[in-house]
Design a protein around this motif. Structure first.
Motif, short mmCIF file in Angstrom:
data_model
loop_
_atom_site.label_atom_id
_atom_site.label_comp_id
_atom_site.label_asym_id
_atom_site.label_seq_id
_atom_site.Cartn_x
_atom_site.Cartn_y
_atom_site.Cartn_z
N ASP A 479 -43.65 -45.58 -32.86
CA ASP A 479 -42.24 -45.66 -32.42
C ASP A 479 -41.55 -44.32 -32.67
O ASP A 479 -40.61 -44.22 -33.44
N ARG A 480 -42.06 -43.28 -32.02
CA ARG A 480 -41.48 -41.94 -32.22
C ARG A 480 -40.05 -41.89 -31.69
O ARG A 480 -39.18 -41.26 -32.30
N GLU A 481 -39.81 -42.53 -30.56
CA GLU A 481 -38.46 -42.51 -29.99
C GLU A 481 -37.47 -43.24 -30.91
O GLU A 481 -36.31 -42.85 -31.03
N LEU A 484 -36.60 -40.93 -33.63
CA LEU A 484 -35.69 -39.92 -33.07
C LEU A 484 -34.27 -40.49 -32.98
O LEU A 484 -33.30 -39.84 -33.37
N GLU A 485 -34.14 -41.74 -32.50
CA GLU A 485 -32.83 -42.35 -32.34
C GLU A 485 -32.15 -42.62 -33.69
O GLU A 485 -30.96 -42.41 -33.86
N TRP A 510 -31.18 -37.86 -26.02
CA TRP A 510 -32.54 -37.48 -26.43
C TRP A 510 -32.57 -36.02 -26.89
O TRP A 510 -33.21 -35.69 -27.89
N GLY A 513 -31.09 -35.82 -30.25
CA GLY A 513 -32.06 -36.28 -31.25
C GLY A 513 -33.05 -35.19 -31.62
O GLY A 513 -33.39 -35.01 -32.78
N CYS A 514 -33.51 -34.42 -30.61
CA CYS A 514 -34.41 -33.30 -30.89
C CYS A 514 -33.73 -32.27 -31.79
O CYS A 514 -34.34 -31.74 -32.73
N LEU A 531 -43.72 -35.81 -31.15
CA LEU A 531 -43.19 -36.57 -30.02
C LEU A 531 -44.21 -36.70 -28.88
O LEU A 531 -43.95 -37.37 -27.89
N ARG A 533 -45.19 -34.56 -26.67
CA ARG A 533 -44.67 -34.02 -25.40
C ARG A 533 -45.02 -32.53 -25.33
O ARG A 533 -44.43 -31.73 -26.04
#
Length: 570
Positions: A479-481, A484-485, A510, A513-514, A531, A533
Protein backbone atom coordinates in the motif's frame (compact mmCIF):
# COMPACT_ATOMS: atom_id res chain seq x y z
CA UNK A 1 -2.27 44.76 72.21
CA UNK A 2 -3.39 46.74 69.17
CA UNK A 3 -1.30 49.72 70.41
CA UNK A 4 1.80 47.56 70.78
CA UNK A 5 1.29 46.09 67.32
CA UNK A 6 1.02 49.58 65.79
CA UNK A 7 4.33 50.57 67.43
CA UNK A 8 5.95 47.44 65.93
CA UNK A 9 4.67 48.34 62.46
CA UNK A 10 6.02 51.89 62.88
CA UNK A 11 9.47 50.52 63.73
CA UNK A 12 9.35 48.29 60.63
CA UNK A 13 8.56 51.36 58.52
CA UNK A 14 11.61 53.14 59.89
CA UNK A 15 13.84 50.16 59.20
CA UNK A 16 12.45 49.71 55.68
CA UNK A 17 14.17 52.90 54.51
CA UNK A 18 17.68 51.42 54.40
CA UNK A 19 17.84 47.70 53.70
CA UNK A 20 19.70 45.42 51.32
CA UNK A 21 17.93 42.97 48.98
CA UNK A 22 17.87 40.04 51.43
CA UNK A 23 16.42 42.20 54.21
CA UNK A 24 13.76 43.62 51.89
CA UNK A 25 12.85 40.05 50.89
CA UNK A 26 12.42 39.11 54.57
CA UNK A 27 10.36 42.25 55.14
CA UNK A 28 8.01 41.42 52.25
CA UNK A 29 7.59 37.86 53.53
CA UNK A 30 6.65 39.30 56.91
CA UNK A 31 4.07 41.61 55.36
CA UNK A 32 2.55 38.67 53.48
CA UNK A 33 2.01 36.90 56.81
CA UNK A 34 -0.15 39.65 58.34
CA UNK A 35 -1.65 41.46 55.32
CA UNK A 36 -4.96 39.60 55.67
CA UNK A 37 -5.57 40.64 59.29
CA UNK A 38 -3.88 44.07 59.22
CA UNK A 39 -4.20 45.49 55.68
CA UNK A 40 -3.88 49.13 56.79
CA UNK A 41 -0.53 48.56 58.49
CA UNK A 42 0.67 46.44 55.55
CA UNK A 43 -0.13 49.26 53.13
CA UNK A 44 1.80 51.79 55.22
CA UNK A 45 4.92 49.60 55.34
CA UNK A 46 4.74 48.80 51.61
CA UNK A 47 4.53 52.52 50.76
CA UNK A 48 7.54 53.23 52.97
CA UNK A 49 9.82 50.72 51.21
CA UNK A 50 12.52 52.36 49.10
CA UNK A 51 11.81 50.96 45.62
CA UNK A 52 15.29 51.84 44.35
CA UNK A 53 16.71 49.22 46.72
CA UNK A 54 14.62 46.46 45.10
CA UNK A 55 17.32 45.43 42.64
CA UNK A 56 15.84 42.15 41.37
CA UNK A 57 12.76 41.35 39.30
CA UNK A 58 11.66 38.89 41.98
CA UNK A 59 11.56 41.59 44.70
CA UNK A 60 9.77 44.06 42.43
CA UNK A 61 7.18 41.42 41.51
CA UNK A 62 6.59 40.49 45.17
CA UNK A 63 6.20 44.13 46.19
CA UNK A 64 3.90 44.76 43.20
CA UNK A 65 1.61 41.86 44.14
CA UNK A 66 1.48 42.71 47.86
CA UNK A 67 0.87 46.40 47.12
CA UNK A 68 -2.07 45.50 44.83
CA UNK A 69 -3.46 43.22 47.54
CA UNK A 70 -3.11 45.89 50.22
CA UNK A 71 -4.88 48.52 48.10
CA UNK A 72 -7.79 46.17 47.42
CA UNK A 73 -8.11 45.13 51.07
CA UNK A 74 -8.18 48.81 52.06
CA UNK A 75 -11.06 49.37 49.58
CA UNK A 76 -8.91 51.52 47.27
CA UNK A 77 -10.13 50.67 43.77
CA UNK A 78 -7.32 50.68 41.18
CA UNK A 79 -8.43 50.78 37.53
CA UNK A 80 -5.08 50.52 35.70
CA UNK A 81 -2.58 47.66 35.71
CA UNK A 82 0.51 49.83 36.14
CA UNK A 83 1.03 48.73 39.76
CA UNK A 84 0.55 44.98 39.26
CA UNK A 85 2.29 44.82 35.83
CA UNK A 86 5.74 43.77 37.25
CA UNK A 87 4.07 40.86 39.05
CA UNK A 88 2.17 39.77 35.91
CA UNK A 89 5.36 39.78 33.81
CA UNK A 90 7.47 37.94 36.39
CA UNK A 91 4.99 35.33 37.65
CA UNK A 92 4.00 34.38 34.13
CA UNK A 93 7.10 32.16 34.02
CA UNK A 94 8.35 32.16 37.64
CA UNK A 95 7.10 31.82 41.19
CA UNK A 96 4.80 29.41 43.00
CA UNK A 97 1.29 28.37 42.02
CA UNK A 98 -0.02 30.63 44.80
CA UNK A 99 1.89 33.63 43.40
CA UNK A 100 0.47 32.99 39.91
CA UNK A 101 -3.09 32.48 41.18
CA UNK A 102 -3.06 35.67 43.28
CA UNK A 103 -1.48 37.72 40.48
CA UNK A 104 -4.13 36.75 37.92
CA UNK A 105 -6.89 37.18 40.52
CA UNK A 106 -5.90 40.74 41.47
CA UNK A 107 -5.31 41.61 37.81
CA UNK A 108 -8.91 40.49 37.29
CA UNK A 109 -10.04 42.67 40.21
CA UNK A 110 -8.40 45.68 38.54
CA UNK A 111 -10.19 44.89 35.26
CA UNK A 112 -13.47 44.63 37.15
CA UNK A 113 -12.83 48.00 38.80
CA UNK A 114 -12.35 49.44 35.31
CA UNK A 115 -15.69 47.98 34.18
CA UNK A 116 -14.15 45.34 31.90
CA UNK A 117 -16.02 42.23 33.04
CA UNK A 118 -14.81 40.08 30.14
CA UNK A 119 -11.16 40.82 30.87
CA UNK A 120 -11.78 40.14 34.57
CA UNK A 121 -13.25 36.71 33.82
CA UNK A 122 -10.32 35.87 31.51
CA UNK A 123 -7.93 36.56 34.39
CA UNK A 124 -10.03 34.51 36.83
CA UNK A 125 -10.10 31.54 34.43
CA UNK A 126 -6.30 31.83 34.03
CA UNK A 127 -5.91 31.92 37.82
CA UNK A 128 -8.03 28.77 38.15
CA UNK A 129 -5.34 26.79 36.30
CA UNK A 130 -3.21 26.86 39.47
CA UNK A 131 -5.89 25.76 41.96
CA UNK A 132 -4.65 22.16 42.04
CA UNK A 133 -1.10 23.16 43.04
CA UNK A 134 -1.97 26.12 45.31
CA UNK A 135 -2.06 25.28 49.01
CA UNK A 136 -3.75 28.51 50.09
CA UNK A 137 -7.42 27.53 50.54
CA UNK A 138 -8.49 31.09 51.36
CA UNK A 139 -7.04 32.43 48.09
CA UNK A 140 -8.81 29.69 46.11
CA UNK A 141 -12.09 30.39 47.91
CA UNK A 142 -11.87 34.13 47.16
CA UNK A 143 -11.24 33.34 43.47
CA UNK A 144 -14.36 31.17 43.19
CA UNK A 145 -16.35 33.80 45.10
CA UNK A 146 -15.31 36.41 42.51
CA UNK A 147 -16.38 34.14 39.64
CA UNK A 148 -19.70 33.59 41.43
CA UNK A 149 -20.30 37.35 41.59
CA UNK A 150 -19.73 37.78 37.84
CA UNK A 151 -22.05 34.89 36.91
CA UNK A 152 -24.68 36.34 39.25
CA UNK A 153 -24.48 39.72 37.47
CA UNK A 154 -24.96 37.90 34.15
CA UNK A 155 -28.08 36.10 35.48
CA UNK A 156 -26.26 32.77 35.09
CA UNK A 157 -27.59 31.60 38.45
CA UNK A 158 -26.81 27.87 38.03
CA UNK A 159 -23.16 28.65 37.28
CA UNK A 160 -23.05 31.13 40.14
CA UNK A 161 -24.30 28.43 42.53
CA UNK A 162 -21.63 25.99 41.30
CA UNK A 163 -18.84 28.51 41.87
CA UNK A 164 -20.36 29.45 45.26
CA UNK A 165 -20.37 25.84 46.46
CA UNK A 166 -16.67 25.54 45.59
CA UNK A 167 -15.92 28.77 47.45
CA UNK A 168 -17.94 27.70 50.51
CA UNK A 169 -16.11 24.37 50.75
CA UNK A 170 -12.69 26.03 50.59
CA UNK A 171 -13.72 28.62 53.22
CA UNK A 172 -14.92 25.77 55.44
CA UNK A 173 -11.67 23.83 54.93
CA UNK A 174 -9.79 27.00 55.89
CA UNK A 175 -11.91 27.30 59.09
CA UNK A 176 -13.16 30.73 57.93
CA UNK A 177 -16.68 30.34 59.31
CA UNK A 178 -17.87 33.93 58.77
CA UNK A 179 -16.95 33.92 55.07
CA UNK A 180 -18.45 30.45 54.78
CA UNK A 181 -21.76 31.81 56.15
CA UNK A 182 -21.60 34.79 53.76
CA UNK A 183 -21.11 32.44 50.82
CA UNK A 184 -23.98 30.16 51.86
CA UNK A 185 -26.13 33.30 52.14
CA UNK A 186 -25.16 34.26 48.57
CA UNK A 187 -25.87 30.73 47.29
CA UNK A 188 -29.29 30.84 48.96
CA UNK A 189 -30.00 34.16 47.26
CA UNK A 190 -29.25 32.51 43.89
CA UNK A 191 -31.67 29.67 44.67
CA UNK A 192 -34.24 32.31 45.55
CA UNK A 193 -33.79 33.95 42.14
CA UNK A 194 -34.35 30.52 40.55
CA UNK A 195 -37.58 30.09 42.61
CA UNK A 196 -36.13 26.92 44.16
CA UNK A 197 -37.93 27.27 47.50
CA UNK A 198 -36.88 23.84 48.79
CA UNK A 199 -33.17 24.63 48.39
CA UNK A 200 -33.73 28.07 49.93
CA UNK A 201 -35.35 26.59 53.04
CA UNK A 202 -32.64 23.92 53.35
CA UNK A 203 -29.85 26.52 53.19
CA UNK A 204 -31.62 28.88 55.60
CA UNK A 205 -31.81 26.07 58.16
CA UNK A 206 -28.07 25.45 57.74
CA UNK A 207 -27.35 29.17 58.24
CA UNK A 208 -29.58 29.27 61.34
CA UNK A 209 -27.29 26.68 62.94
CA UNK A 210 -24.53 29.35 63.16
CA UNK A 211 -26.82 32.06 64.57
CA UNK A 212 -24.79 32.73 67.76
CA UNK A 213 -21.64 33.71 65.84
CA UNK A 214 -23.31 35.55 62.97
CA UNK A 215 -22.88 39.29 62.50
CA UNK A 216 -25.80 41.72 62.12
CA UNK A 217 -25.09 41.93 58.38
CA UNK A 218 -25.30 38.14 58.04
CA UNK A 219 -28.50 37.97 60.09
CA UNK A 220 -29.93 40.74 57.90
CA UNK A 221 -29.17 38.68 54.79
CA UNK A 222 -30.90 35.71 56.42
CA UNK A 223 -34.08 37.71 57.05
CA UNK A 224 -33.96 39.34 53.59
CA UNK A 225 -33.79 35.96 51.82
CA UNK A 226 -36.51 34.55 54.08
CA UNK A 227 -38.76 37.48 53.16
CA UNK A 228 -38.01 37.17 49.44
CA UNK A 229 -38.84 33.44 49.53
CA UNK A 230 -42.07 34.08 51.47
CA UNK A 231 -43.20 36.62 48.84
CA UNK A 232 -43.38 33.86 46.23
CA UNK A 233 -46.29 32.26 48.12
CA UNK A 234 -47.57 35.29 50.03
CA UNK A 235 -49.37 34.76 53.32
CA UNK A 236 -50.19 38.09 55.00
CA UNK A 237 -49.57 37.01 58.59
CA UNK A 238 -46.32 35.21 57.77
CA UNK A 239 -44.90 38.20 55.87
CA UNK A 240 -46.01 40.66 58.55
CA UNK A 241 -44.41 38.47 61.24
CA UNK A 242 -41.13 38.25 59.31
CA UNK A 243 -41.07 42.02 58.81
CA UNK A 244 -41.54 42.56 62.52
CA UNK A 245 -38.85 40.00 63.49
CA UNK A 246 -36.46 41.47 60.93
CA UNK A 247 -36.65 45.03 62.29
CA UNK A 248 -36.74 43.87 65.93
CA UNK A 249 -33.55 41.75 65.68
CA UNK A 250 -31.51 44.09 63.48
CA UNK A 251 -31.09 47.25 65.52
CA UNK A 252 -28.77 49.08 63.13
CA UNK A 253 -30.85 50.31 60.13
CA UNK A 254 -27.73 50.43 57.93
CA UNK A 255 -27.71 46.62 57.73
CA UNK A 256 -31.38 46.18 56.78
CA UNK A 257 -32.14 45.34 53.14
CA UNK A 258 -34.72 48.11 52.76
CA UNK A 259 -35.52 47.26 49.14
CA UNK A 260 -36.69 43.78 50.16
CA UNK A 261 -38.61 45.27 53.09
CA UNK A 262 -40.32 47.80 50.79
CA UNK A 263 -41.35 45.04 48.39
CA UNK A 264 -42.75 42.98 51.29
CA UNK A 265 -44.82 45.93 52.55
CA UNK A 266 -46.10 46.47 48.99
CA UNK A 267 -47.12 42.80 48.74
CA UNK A 268 -49.32 43.04 51.84
CA UNK A 269 -50.69 46.40 50.58
CA UNK A 270 -49.03 48.43 53.34
CA UNK A 271 -48.16 51.43 51.16
CA UNK A 272 -47.17 53.57 54.14
CA UNK A 273 -44.65 50.95 55.24
CA UNK A 274 -43.38 50.59 51.65
CA UNK A 275 -42.89 54.36 51.36
CA UNK A 276 -41.02 54.45 54.68
CA UNK A 277 -38.77 51.58 53.55
CA UNK A 278 -37.92 53.40 50.29
CA UNK A 279 -37.01 56.52 52.26
CA UNK A 280 -34.67 54.42 54.40
CA UNK A 281 -33.21 52.85 51.24
CA UNK A 282 -32.48 56.32 49.78
CA UNK A 283 -30.83 57.27 53.08
CA UNK A 284 -28.61 54.24 53.64
CA UNK A 285 -28.02 52.80 50.16
CA UNK A 286 -29.28 54.87 47.24
CA UNK A 287 -28.01 52.61 44.44
CA UNK A 288 -30.22 52.44 41.34
CA UNK A 289 -31.99 49.07 41.28
CA UNK A 290 -34.75 47.81 39.01
CA UNK A 291 -37.30 47.00 41.79
CA UNK A 292 -36.97 50.57 43.11
CA UNK A 293 -38.81 52.02 40.12
CA UNK A 294 -41.62 49.45 40.29
CA UNK A 295 -42.23 49.93 44.02
CA UNK A 296 -42.12 53.72 43.81
CA UNK A 297 -44.46 53.78 40.81
CA UNK A 298 -46.91 51.48 42.61
CA UNK A 299 -46.90 53.81 45.63
CA UNK A 300 -47.51 56.87 43.44
CA UNK A 301 -50.34 55.09 41.63
CA UNK A 302 -51.95 54.15 44.96
CA UNK A 303 -51.71 57.78 46.09
CA UNK A 304 -53.47 58.95 42.92
CA UNK A 305 -50.37 60.56 41.37
CA UNK A 306 -50.87 58.83 38.00
CA UNK A 307 -48.68 61.16 35.92
CA UNK A 308 -45.72 60.61 38.25
CA UNK A 309 -46.44 56.88 38.29
CA UNK A 310 -46.36 56.67 34.47
CA UNK A 311 -43.03 58.50 34.27
CA UNK A 312 -41.51 56.14 36.84
CA UNK A 313 -42.90 53.10 34.99
CA UNK A 314 -41.13 54.39 31.85
CA UNK A 315 -37.89 54.60 33.82
CA UNK A 316 -38.47 51.02 34.99
CA UNK A 317 -38.90 49.70 31.44
CA UNK A 318 -35.91 51.67 30.10
CA UNK A 319 -33.62 50.47 32.90
CA UNK A 320 -34.79 46.86 32.51
CA UNK A 321 -34.14 46.87 28.74
CA UNK A 322 -30.66 48.44 29.06
CA UNK A 323 -29.69 46.01 31.82
CA UNK A 324 -30.69 42.97 29.77
CA UNK A 325 -29.03 44.35 26.62
CA UNK A 326 -25.69 44.80 28.39
CA UNK A 327 -25.76 41.16 29.48
CA UNK A 328 -26.75 39.90 26.02
CA UNK A 329 -24.04 41.91 24.26
CA UNK A 330 -21.34 40.83 26.70
CA UNK A 331 -19.17 37.81 25.94
CA UNK A 332 -18.19 37.16 29.58
CA UNK A 333 -20.45 34.16 30.14
CA UNK A 334 -18.78 32.27 27.26
CA UNK A 335 -15.15 32.88 28.27
CA UNK A 336 -14.79 29.80 30.46
CA UNK A 337 -16.45 27.51 27.88
CA UNK A 338 -14.31 28.96 25.07
CA UNK A 339 -11.13 28.42 27.11
CA UNK A 340 -11.97 24.76 27.76
CA UNK A 341 -12.92 24.20 24.09
CA UNK A 342 -9.65 25.69 22.78
CA UNK A 343 -7.68 23.53 25.23
CA UNK A 344 -9.50 20.40 24.03
CA UNK A 345 -8.85 21.17 20.33
CA UNK A 346 -5.16 21.83 21.00
CA UNK A 347 -4.81 18.56 22.90
CA UNK A 348 -6.50 16.61 20.07
CA UNK A 349 -4.22 18.18 17.44
CA UNK A 350 -1.12 17.31 19.45
CA UNK A 351 -2.34 13.71 19.80
CA UNK A 352 -2.79 13.40 16.03
CA UNK A 353 0.67 14.81 15.30
CA UNK A 354 2.41 12.60 17.87
CA UNK A 355 0.63 9.42 16.79
CA UNK A 356 1.16 9.99 13.06
CA UNK A 357 4.87 10.72 13.39
CA UNK A 358 5.25 7.71 15.68
CA UNK A 359 3.70 5.53 12.97
CA UNK A 360 6.08 6.95 10.38
CA UNK A 361 9.09 6.20 12.58
CA UNK A 362 7.82 2.64 13.23
CA UNK A 363 7.46 1.98 9.49
CA UNK A 364 10.97 3.24 8.76
CA UNK A 365 12.38 1.11 11.59
CA UNK A 366 10.46 -1.88 10.23
CA UNK A 367 11.97 -1.43 6.76
CA UNK A 368 15.50 -1.15 8.14
CA UNK A 369 14.91 -4.10 10.49
CA UNK A 370 13.68 -6.37 7.73
CA UNK A 371 16.76 -5.60 5.63
CA UNK A 372 19.01 -6.18 8.63
CA UNK A 373 17.34 -9.55 9.37
CA UNK A 374 17.90 -10.69 5.79
CA UNK A 375 21.55 -9.71 6.07
CA UNK A 376 21.96 -11.52 9.39
CA UNK A 377 20.39 -14.74 8.05
CA UNK A 378 22.61 -14.56 4.95
CA UNK A 379 25.67 -14.09 7.14
CA UNK A 380 24.65 -17.11 9.21
CA UNK A 381 24.46 -19.26 6.10
CA UNK A 382 27.86 -17.97 4.99
CA UNK A 383 29.23 -18.72 8.43
CA UNK A 384 28.00 -22.31 8.27
CA UNK A 385 29.52 -22.86 4.83
CA UNK A 386 32.80 -21.26 5.79
CA UNK A 387 32.90 -23.16 9.04
CA UNK A 388 32.47 -26.50 7.23
CA UNK A 389 35.26 -25.57 4.85
CA UNK A 390 37.57 -24.38 7.56
CA UNK A 391 37.23 -27.66 9.46
CA UNK A 392 38.83 -29.41 6.52
CA UNK A 393 41.73 -27.02 6.06
CA UNK A 394 44.80 -26.30 8.11
CA UNK A 395 44.63 -25.03 11.69
CA UNK A 396 46.04 -21.62 10.56
CA UNK A 397 42.62 -20.65 9.14
CA UNK A 398 41.14 -20.68 12.64
CA UNK A 399 41.76 -16.91 13.17
CA UNK A 400 39.75 -16.07 10.03
CA UNK A 401 36.77 -18.09 11.28
CA UNK A 402 36.94 -16.39 14.67
CA UNK A 403 37.01 -12.95 13.03
CA UNK A 404 33.91 -13.83 11.02
CA UNK A 405 32.20 -15.02 14.22
CA UNK A 406 32.95 -11.72 16.00
CA UNK A 407 31.46 -9.79 13.07
CA UNK A 408 28.31 -11.88 13.13
CA UNK A 409 28.04 -11.50 16.91
CA UNK A 410 28.17 -7.71 16.55
CA UNK A 411 25.48 -7.85 13.86
CA UNK A 412 23.31 -9.95 16.16
CA UNK A 413 23.74 -7.52 19.08
CA UNK A 414 22.76 -4.62 16.81
CA UNK A 415 19.64 -6.52 15.72
CA UNK A 416 18.74 -7.22 19.36
CA UNK A 417 19.05 -3.52 20.17
CA UNK A 418 16.73 -2.66 17.30
CA UNK A 419 14.22 -5.27 18.56
CA UNK A 420 14.37 -3.70 22.03
CA UNK A 421 13.67 -0.27 20.51
CA UNK A 422 10.83 -1.75 18.46
CA UNK A 423 9.28 -3.34 21.58
CA UNK A 424 9.35 0.04 23.31
CA UNK A 425 7.54 1.62 20.35
CA UNK A 426 4.94 -1.20 20.48
CA UNK A 427 4.35 -0.51 24.17
CA UNK A 428 3.86 3.19 23.42
CA UNK A 429 1.34 2.45 20.65
CA UNK A 430 -0.61 0.08 22.90
CA UNK A 431 -0.86 2.86 25.48
CA UNK A 432 -2.10 5.33 22.84
CA UNK A 433 -4.60 2.77 21.56
CA UNK A 434 -6.42 2.86 24.92
CA UNK A 435 -7.22 6.58 24.54
CA UNK A 436 -10.91 6.69 23.51
CA UNK A 437 -10.66 10.27 22.22
CA UNK A 438 -8.39 9.30 19.25
CA UNK A 439 -9.96 9.10 15.79
CA UNK A 440 -11.07 5.54 14.83
CA UNK A 441 -9.15 5.61 11.51
CA UNK A 442 -5.91 6.36 13.33
CA UNK A 443 -6.60 3.55 15.86
CA UNK A 444 -7.18 1.14 12.94
CA UNK A 445 -3.83 2.16 11.43
CA UNK A 446 -2.16 1.59 14.79
CA UNK A 447 -3.72 -1.91 15.04
CA UNK A 448 -2.48 -2.82 11.54
CA UNK A 449 1.09 -1.85 12.29
CA UNK A 450 1.04 -3.51 15.71
CA UNK A 451 0.02 -6.81 14.10
CA UNK A 452 2.97 -6.62 11.68
CA UNK A 453 5.42 -5.69 14.43
CA UNK A 454 4.19 -8.49 16.69
CA UNK A 455 4.69 -11.05 13.89
CA UNK A 456 8.34 -9.96 13.54
CA UNK A 457 8.81 -10.31 17.29
CA UNK A 458 7.45 -13.88 17.06
CA UNK A 459 9.66 -14.56 14.03
CA UNK A 460 12.69 -13.69 16.14
CA UNK A 461 11.58 -16.27 18.74
CA UNK A 462 10.66 -19.02 16.28
CA UNK A 463 11.50 -19.54 12.57
CA UNK A 464 8.01 -20.99 12.01
CA UNK A 465 6.59 -17.44 12.06
CA UNK A 466 9.12 -16.09 9.57
CA UNK A 467 7.01 -16.63 6.44
CA UNK A 468 3.91 -15.18 8.06
CA UNK A 469 5.85 -12.10 9.24
CA UNK A 470 7.26 -11.39 5.76
CA UNK A 471 3.81 -11.92 4.22
CA UNK A 472 2.29 -9.35 6.59
CA UNK A 473 5.15 -6.96 5.85
CA UNK A 474 4.54 -7.40 2.15
CA UNK A 475 0.88 -6.45 2.54
CA UNK A 476 1.84 -3.30 4.44
CA UNK A 477 4.50 -2.30 1.91
CA UNK A 478 2.17 -2.95 -1.03
CA UNK A 479 0.00 0.00 0.00
CA UNK A 480 2.59 2.54 -1.12
CA UNK A 481 -0.06 5.04 -2.18
CA UNK A 482 -1.70 4.73 1.25
CA UNK A 483 1.60 5.51 2.95
CA UNK A 484 2.05 8.47 0.58
CA UNK A 485 -1.44 9.77 1.42
CA UNK A 486 -1.03 9.36 5.23
CA UNK A 487 2.24 11.30 5.04
CA UNK A 488 0.50 14.13 3.15
CA UNK A 489 -2.30 14.30 5.74
CA UNK A 490 0.24 14.39 8.56
CA UNK A 491 1.95 17.40 7.00
CA UNK A 492 -1.45 19.12 6.69
CA UNK A 493 -1.64 19.06 10.53
CA UNK A 494 2.01 19.71 11.41
CA UNK A 495 3.05 22.11 8.60
CA UNK A 496 -0.13 23.88 7.39
CA UNK A 497 1.68 26.94 5.98
CA UNK A 498 4.10 24.78 3.98
CA UNK A 499 1.21 22.67 2.60
CA UNK A 500 -0.71 25.83 1.72
CA UNK A 501 2.35 27.01 -0.23
CA UNK A 502 2.44 23.75 -2.25
CA UNK A 503 -1.30 23.94 -2.97
CA UNK A 504 -0.99 27.53 -4.18
CA UNK A 505 1.68 26.27 -6.67
CA UNK A 506 -1.07 24.04 -8.23
CA UNK A 507 0.61 20.74 -7.28
CA UNK A 508 -1.66 17.69 -7.33
CA UNK A 509 -2.26 15.75 -4.11
CA UNK A 510 0.02 12.95 -5.39
CA UNK A 511 2.79 15.47 -6.21
CA UNK A 512 2.36 17.07 -2.76
CA UNK A 513 2.69 13.57 -1.23
CA UNK A 514 5.99 13.08 -3.10
CA UNK A 515 7.20 16.43 -1.72
CA UNK A 516 6.36 15.25 1.80
CA UNK A 517 8.38 12.02 1.29
CA UNK A 518 11.34 14.14 0.20
CA UNK A 519 10.99 16.17 3.39
CA UNK A 520 11.14 13.11 5.68
CA UNK A 521 14.40 11.87 4.11
CA UNK A 522 13.80 10.13 0.73
CA UNK A 523 15.99 11.02 -2.24
CA UNK A 524 15.04 10.60 -5.90
CA UNK A 525 16.34 7.05 -6.28
CA UNK A 526 14.77 5.84 -3.05
CA UNK A 527 11.45 7.44 -3.95
CA UNK A 528 11.47 5.78 -7.39
CA UNK A 529 12.28 2.38 -5.87
CA UNK A 530 9.69 2.65 -3.08
CA UNK A 531 6.81 3.95 -5.23
CA UNK A 532 7.83 1.55 -8.05
CA UNK A 533 7.68 4.34 -10.63
CA UNK A 534 10.60 4.56 -13.01
CA UNK A 535 9.24 7.84 -14.41
CA UNK A 536 9.67 9.60 -11.07
CA UNK A 537 12.26 11.87 -12.72
CA UNK A 538 9.56 13.18 -15.07
CA UNK A 539 7.42 13.92 -12.00
CA UNK A 540 10.40 15.68 -10.42
CA UNK A 541 10.73 17.84 -13.52
CA UNK A 542 7.06 18.87 -13.29
CA UNK A 543 7.41 19.67 -9.57
CA UNK A 544 10.56 21.73 -10.23
CA UNK A 545 8.73 23.76 -12.89
CA UNK A 546 5.74 24.43 -10.62
CA UNK A 547 8.01 25.44 -7.73
CA UNK A 548 10.21 27.61 -10.01
CA UNK A 549 13.39 25.65 -9.21
CA UNK A 550 15.90 26.40 -11.99
CA UNK A 551 17.54 23.52 -13.86
CA UNK A 552 20.92 22.66 -12.46
CA UNK A 553 20.04 24.54 -9.26
CA UNK A 554 19.32 23.26 -5.77
CA UNK A 555 18.36 19.60 -5.47
CA UNK A 556 14.61 19.16 -5.05
CA UNK A 557 14.82 17.45 -1.62
CA UNK A 558 17.17 20.16 -0.28
CA UNK A 559 14.93 22.93 -1.67
CA UNK A 560 11.78 21.43 -0.10
CA UNK A 561 13.41 20.96 3.32
CA UNK A 562 14.65 24.56 3.28
CA UNK A 563 11.21 25.84 2.25
CA UNK A 564 9.48 23.76 4.97
CA UNK A 565 11.85 25.18 7.61
CA UNK A 566 11.24 28.70 6.31
CA UNK A 567 7.45 28.40 6.67
CA UNK A 568 7.79 26.64 10.04
CA UNK A 569 9.75 29.60 11.46
CA UNK A 570 6.92 32.05 10.74
Amino acid sequence: MRYIYSILIFLLMLCACNKDASEIGSLLNGIEAYIEEHPEEALKVLESVNREEMTTRKLKAKHSLLYSMALDKNYIDVTTDSIIAPAVRYYENHGTAKDKLLTYYYNGVISLNAGDTERAMENYVEAERYVGECGDKKAIAILYKAKMAIYSDLYEHDKAILQGKLAAQYFLDDCDTLRYINTINDITAQYDLLDDSLSVVTNLEAIRGHWDIMTDAQKSNYYAISLSNALKHPVYLEIASLLQDYQDHISDPRYIKWMVVANAYLTINDYKGASYALEQYDRYDGRVQLPYFWIKASIQEHNGLYTDAIEIYKQYISYMDSDKLSVIEGDTKFIEERYKSELKVLKQSLYIIVITFTLLIIILILIILSQRMKKVKAEKRIQKIEFDKERKVIVGAKEQVEAKYVLLKEEKEETERMFASLKAEIAQLKKIRKDKSIDKDIIASVEQRLNVLNMFILAELSDSFEKIAYAELGKLMEDREGFLESTRKTFMVSHPKFMSYLQKKNLTEWEIGCCCLYCIGFNGAELSEYLNRKAIYNVNSIIRQKLDIPKGGTQIDVFLKQKMQEFHSW
